[in-house]
Scaffold this motif. Sequence first.
Motif, mmCIF file in Angstrom:
data_model
loop_
_atom_site.group_PDB
_atom_site.id
_atom_site.type_symbol
_atom_site.label_atom_id
_atom_site.label_comp_id
_atom_site.label_asym_id
_atom_site.label_seq_id
_atom_site.Cartn_x
_atom_site.Cartn_y
_atom_site.Cartn_z
ATOM 1 N N MET A 208 -7.763 32.423 19.650
ATOM 2 C CA MET A 208 -8.111 31.825 20.935
ATOM 3 C C MET A 208 -8.090 30.302 20.849
ATOM 4 O O MET A 208 -7.734 29.617 21.831
ATOM 5 C CB MET A 208 -9.480 32.322 21.387
ATOM 6 C CG MET A 208 -9.513 33.815 21.677
ATOM 7 S SD MET A 208 -10.950 34.317 22.645
ATOM 8 C CE MET A 208 -10.560 33.605 24.228
ATOM 9 N N VAL A 212 -5.928 28.137 23.368
ATOM 10 C CA VAL A 212 -6.459 27.048 24.195
ATOM 11 C C VAL A 212 -5.675 25.760 23.944
ATOM 12 O O VAL A 212 -5.336 25.009 24.886
ATOM 13 C CB VAL A 212 -7.956 26.845 23.901
ATOM 14 C CG1 VAL A 212 -8.465 25.562 24.557
ATOM 15 C CG2 VAL A 212 -8.756 28.042 24.391
ATOM 16 N N TRP A 216 -3.666 24.053 27.067
ATOM 17 C CA TRP A 216 -4.158 22.773 27.597
ATOM 18 C C TRP A 216 -3.675 21.562 26.782
ATOM 19 O O TRP A 216 -3.730 20.441 27.284
ATOM 20 C CB TRP A 216 -5.675 22.779 27.638
ATOM 21 C CG TRP A 216 -6.198 23.531 28.820
ATOM 22 C CD1 TRP A 216 -6.377 23.054 30.085
ATOM 23 C CD2 TRP A 216 -6.593 24.903 28.853
ATOM 24 N NE1 TRP A 216 -6.864 24.034 30.909
ATOM 25 C CE2 TRP A 216 -7.022 25.197 30.182
ATOM 26 C CE3 TRP A 216 -6.643 25.925 27.918
ATOM 27 C CZ2 TRP A 216 -7.473 26.448 30.573
ATOM 28 C CZ3 TRP A 216 -7.108 27.171 28.289
ATOM 29 C CH2 TRP A 216 -7.507 27.431 29.604
ATOM 30 N N PHE A 292 -3.728 35.185 25.030
ATOM 31 C CA PHE A 292 -2.854 34.007 24.928
ATOM 32 C C PHE A 292 -1.514 34.323 24.265
ATOM 33 O O PHE A 292 -0.779 33.389 23.892
ATOM 34 C CB PHE A 292 -3.559 32.911 24.128
ATOM 35 C CG PHE A 292 -4.726 32.285 24.843
ATOM 36 C CD1 PHE A 292 -4.521 31.359 25.848
ATOM 37 C CD2 PHE A 292 -6.025 32.657 24.518
ATOM 38 C CE1 PHE A 292 -5.594 30.784 26.518
ATOM 39 C CE2 PHE A 292 -7.102 32.083 25.175
ATOM 40 C CZ PHE A 292 -6.894 31.155 26.188
#
Length: 769
Positions: A208, A212, A216, A292
């Motif tokens: 994760m 992330v 981003w 993801f």
Amino acid sequence: MTTLNLLVLVCVLYVTFLFAVAFGADRAARMGRGRWLHSPLVYTLSLSIYCTAWTFYGAVGFAARSGLEFVTIYLGPTLVMIGWWWILRKMVRIGRSQRITSIADMISSRYGKSNTLAVFVTLIAVIGTTPYIALQLQSVTLSFAAFSEADPTLTTAPNLQSTALFVAIGLTVFTILFGTRNVDANERHHGVVMAIALEAVVKLFALMAVGVFVVWGLGDGIGNTLRVIDASKIAEWEVPGSRWAGLTMLSAAAFLCLPRIFQVMVVENEDEGHLRTATWAFPTYLMLMSLFVVPIAAVGLEQMPTDANPDLFVLTLPLLAGEDGLAILSFLGGFSSATSMVIVAAIALSTMVSNHIVMPIWLRLTGGTAMIAGDVRGVALLARRLSIAGVVMLGYLYFHFSGAGTALAAIGLVSFVGLSQFLPALMGGLFWRGATRTGALAGLTVGFVLWLYCLFLPSFGPGVLLPVSVIEDGLLGLSWLRPQALFGAEGMDKVVHAVMWAMLLNTSAFITVSLLTFPKPVERLQGAQFVNVFDHSSRPGTWSGGLAQSEDLLIMTQRIMGAADAQALFSNMARKQGLTGYLPEPSTEFLEVLERELSGSVGAATAHAMISQIVGRATVSVEDLLAVADETAQIMEYSSKLEAKSAEQARTARQLREANDKLTKLSVQKDSFLSQVSHELRTPMTSIRAFSEILRDTGGMNASDQQKYSSIIYDESLRLTRLLDDLLDLSVLESGQVTLNMQLGLVSEMLDRAVAATGGATGGIQNRA
């Protein structure tokens, strides 16, 4: 080399940390503390052993190559946990009541505790797990290679084969030290389970964190990442319906049959209630692991070179961005995924090899006498350690000979298909009391051979283990025996093709042979306990105490568990019975506890056999006997009905034959009767016609002649009427008898009448006696 040294240091520190966690958990369990060890959360996280390096690295590569097809690997276990939780509950209940230690123990116990079946299941499990271990070696090796390529100080790339060998040796030592420090009495490894739960958190956090960062950090937010996904090849791929359904069913079957999943889900389970939490918590974990995957794959396809390995996007994207810390965390997540799989799989397989192959052979070589044998505990530990080394080395050999260039997902699917061959025998044993040991062996043999021929051997590449001529032209030159176009099924995906034929013929052979054979009494007893486990059976049976000598049992137990543990167990049981010293009375309760303790070291079947040598026998619960007796009564009643119907059909056939014979006789009699009657009818009719013509044509006939001829015509008419009455009497034909009108008379009168009927003069005939 600085980066590689840092990676090695990270691995050593991480392994040391896991050792500390496992040691603390084991110590807390022995001292009766640490209720958190029995938490449903820990149990749920231990199921994450399903998520190996395949799901950590390979899922992204799967998505980059095949789009949303990777979802099937998560969808299958989710469907099992949500829709088939009652099957899992039944497996757990049987595992607790039967003291099951492995999936081989489960299948062999169901089919009459057959060690032959257990050995066969063990061999399939070892061979089927080999590609999966190779997958873990390949993932760790490629991870080291990725860091070496990013290290500017490194001038020569490390050899992949050498790296894989060192990784295999390291994992072997790590697993032996981690999983076989002792022979756990109940085959429950609290330390291992806690370490696996911790690794589940590590790999989820690492994946994760990378996700992330990609969304981003590299993708400039969710909106831009979604546009990247839409513009990538992932959005264009269409998964064929057959492959989607086939892979979903395959992953569901593998989730039920993988030895490592069975180890944590059934063997390590201490409370059935934990399944209620796992039914929603584990699918949630899988969802987070896959959250993801698509963004990482899409951004990797956009930013990485075209020749980059998609399986390593989780690692190479942070390296490309210069985020070495995140890359090391990602490496740690992949390393954690690989090591956890190898540890649990090796522990499960080594237990199967030790309990079902080594220990039976050892007992046979020592004459089957446990009291005069050597150190059983040492033999069991040595067998498990050697088995771990052998299993990991088999994985390395698969990695070496397969070329180490196959995608991670492809290797995992090969293993899935092989291990899913347990499903028919496993499910049939849980729900069908008519399933037999012979049927299970037949089904497993057919499925295993087809998996070897259609998928496992071709996975090494053309000409390695399977000749090119066989792959292209078929076995013996028969085109319908081509490994990837069996029976003329051309144009299919090779994995779906192998799953279809192996599972179809496996199930068909299992059902057909089971229907043609009859289970032995032990199989029927075990069938009653497995199929109706919630109704009448809470434990597999009770020992008949009173025959055993406590000294003999203590000597045997010391050689298996060690002197200190054995004496502690015996003294504790003696105190519970109100006795002093180390020797309790060999009561039924004590013998049950002893068998349960020994089963964790040498397996349920071997422990049962060793105690049986001393105790003599074990009894079966009344409920189980009544269940089998009721089944026998039903079978006998059904057999009696079949026999009655058969006898009735035989009687009907006999009556039909008799009726046919009677009709034949009647037909013959009818023909004979009509022949005779036709002759008899002509005689009076001829007389009537002749004398009627005389009366008609003779003029001036006197009254006496007219009276004479009229009387003859009258008598012949009466005779004709009598004959017609007899002819019309159907009862004469039905009975086969002719009723004669018996009268007394003179022969001369009969002859005179006959002469008169012809118009001759009476009285001129003389009778001679």
